[in-house]
Each structure stands twice: as structure tokens, then as C-alpha cells.
Write an enzyme that holds these catalytic residues in place. Structure first.
Site, PDB file in Angstrom:
ATOM      1  N   ILE A   1       0.842  -1.209   0.000  1.00 56.44           N
ATOM      2  CA  ILE A   1       0.000   0.000   0.000  1.00 56.44           C
ATOM      3  C   ILE A   1       0.871   1.251   0.000  1.00 56.44           C
ATOM      4  CG2 ILE A   1      -1.746   1.313   1.284  1.00 56.44           C
ATOM      5  CD1 ILE A   1      -2.852  -1.381   2.284  1.00 56.44           C
ATOM      6  N   CYS A   2       1.951   1.233   0.764  1.00 60.27           N
ATOM      7  CA  CYS A   2       2.847   2.396   0.822  1.00 60.27           C
ATOM      8  C   CYS A   2       3.506   2.648  -0.532  1.00 60.27           C
ATOM      9  CB  CYS A   2       3.895   2.197   1.906  1.00 60.27           C
ATOM     10  SG  CYS A   2       3.195   1.982   3.560  1.00 60.27           S
ATOM     11  N   ASP A   3       3.910   1.581  -1.194  1.00 59.87           N
ATOM     12  CA  ASP A   3       4.473   1.664  -2.542  1.00 59.87           C
ATOM     13  C   ASP A   3       3.437   2.275  -3.484  1.00 59.87           C
ATOM     14  OD1 ASP A   3       4.594   0.392  -5.355  1.00 59.87           O
ATOM     15  OD2 ASP A   3       6.602  -0.040  -4.587  1.00 59.87           O
TER      16      ASP A   3
END
Length: 163
Positions: free
Chosen positions: A57-59
Site C-alpha cells: 500500500i505504501c508503494d
């Protein structure tokens, strides 16, 4: 209540609101230089906060904001995490995203405390998005109740594109 991997977490610091002046910060860049909010001048800013750049999700969050706003002269995207600057640099290289600005709050978590995002139990930052105008006033903010969900990209991008 905020959760991370299904468990409640304690966020340290005050939650900021639309209309607040964004607190200044000193964070470490990938080249180990220190950057403050003032280093980005009078540009409008998206501050995209992620727990760890190395997660799915951060990517996706980092890519989405940077890809959608590439080439916008009056706007800068700043991704902040508690990852070491070396890990952030490695991710940028592996992702092929040379122009991405990643800043690290690993040292003293002062950013996390000032923005109400430090997860006490993990010493990581909770997921959030801030959009600042040219005077560093918050014009959009989203704190996610579930850190393991995506932010509302469309809402943040709509505000940013109209600045």
C-alpha cells in the site's frame, strides 16, 4: 480509534485540521542532508505519510501521488516514513522513480509527534495525507482509521490540482 494490522494503536501528538499551519520539520533526505518544510519554498505540497515504503500500500500510495502530479510546477510531493534514508533510496532506485522526494523521521520521530502520527507501539508513522497551500496552511487532511487501507487519492488529488 486507529488500527494497524488489526490491532489498536496509540497515536502520539495532536491531530491537525484544515486551516492549521503545518508544523515545520527537520527530516533526513536520501542523501543524508536535512530538509525542512521551508526548503520547499512557496510551492503547494502534498505530504504523503506511510508506515514503510517497502510495503504494497505504501508503494502504491507513493507511486500514485508522484505519477499523477508529475510535471506540476507549483506542487511538490513529499513522502515521509520512519524508514532509514538508505531503505528509501534503495526503494526509489528499484522503483525507477528518481525524482521522488522521500524524507525519513527515523531519528527522533519529531515529525510523527508534531503531526499526530507516531504509533507508540511500533515507532512507525500512521498513514495520512496532507495538502498544503503555498503558505503551508493545511487545506486537506486525511488520517486513516485503519493504517492498512489506501487513502482517498481522488479527494487529495482534486484539492491539490485546484491550488
Amino acid at each position: 480509534m486507529t488500527t494497524f494490522i488489526g490491532k489498536p494503536v496509540t497515536l502520539v501528538g495532536p491531530q491537525l485540521r484544515v486551516g492549521d499551519k503545518a508544523p515545520d520539520f527537520v527530516l533526513m533526505a536520501n542523501d543524508l542532508t536535512l530538509k525542512s518544510l521551508n526548503d520547499f519554498g512557496k510551492k503547494c505540497k502534498i505530504i504523503s505519510v506511510v508506515p514503510s515504503i517497502d510495503t504494497g500500500i505504501c508503494d502504491a500510495q507513493t507511486r500514485r501521488f508522484n505519477e499523477e502530479l508529475a510535471g506540476t510546477d507549483n506542487l511538490v510531493v513529499i513522502t515521509v516514513s520512519a524508514d532509514l534514508p538508505f531503505a528509501q533510496a534503495r526503494w526509489c532506485g528499484a522503483a525507477g522513480l528518481d525524482g521522488v522526494i522521500t524524507l525519513s523521521d527515523y531519528y527522533d520521530h519529531a515529525f510523527g509527534k508534531a503531526y499526530g502520527l507516531l504509533m507508540r507501539e511500533w515507532n512507525l508513522l500512521a498513514r495520512a495525507v496532507f495538502v498544503l497551500n503555498e503558505n503551508n496552511e493545511i487545506v486537506y487532511v486525511e488520517y486513516l482509521d485503519n493504517v492498512n487501507e489506501h487513502p482517498d487519492y481522488d479527494a487529495a488529488l482534486a484539492v491539490a490540482k485546484n491550488l
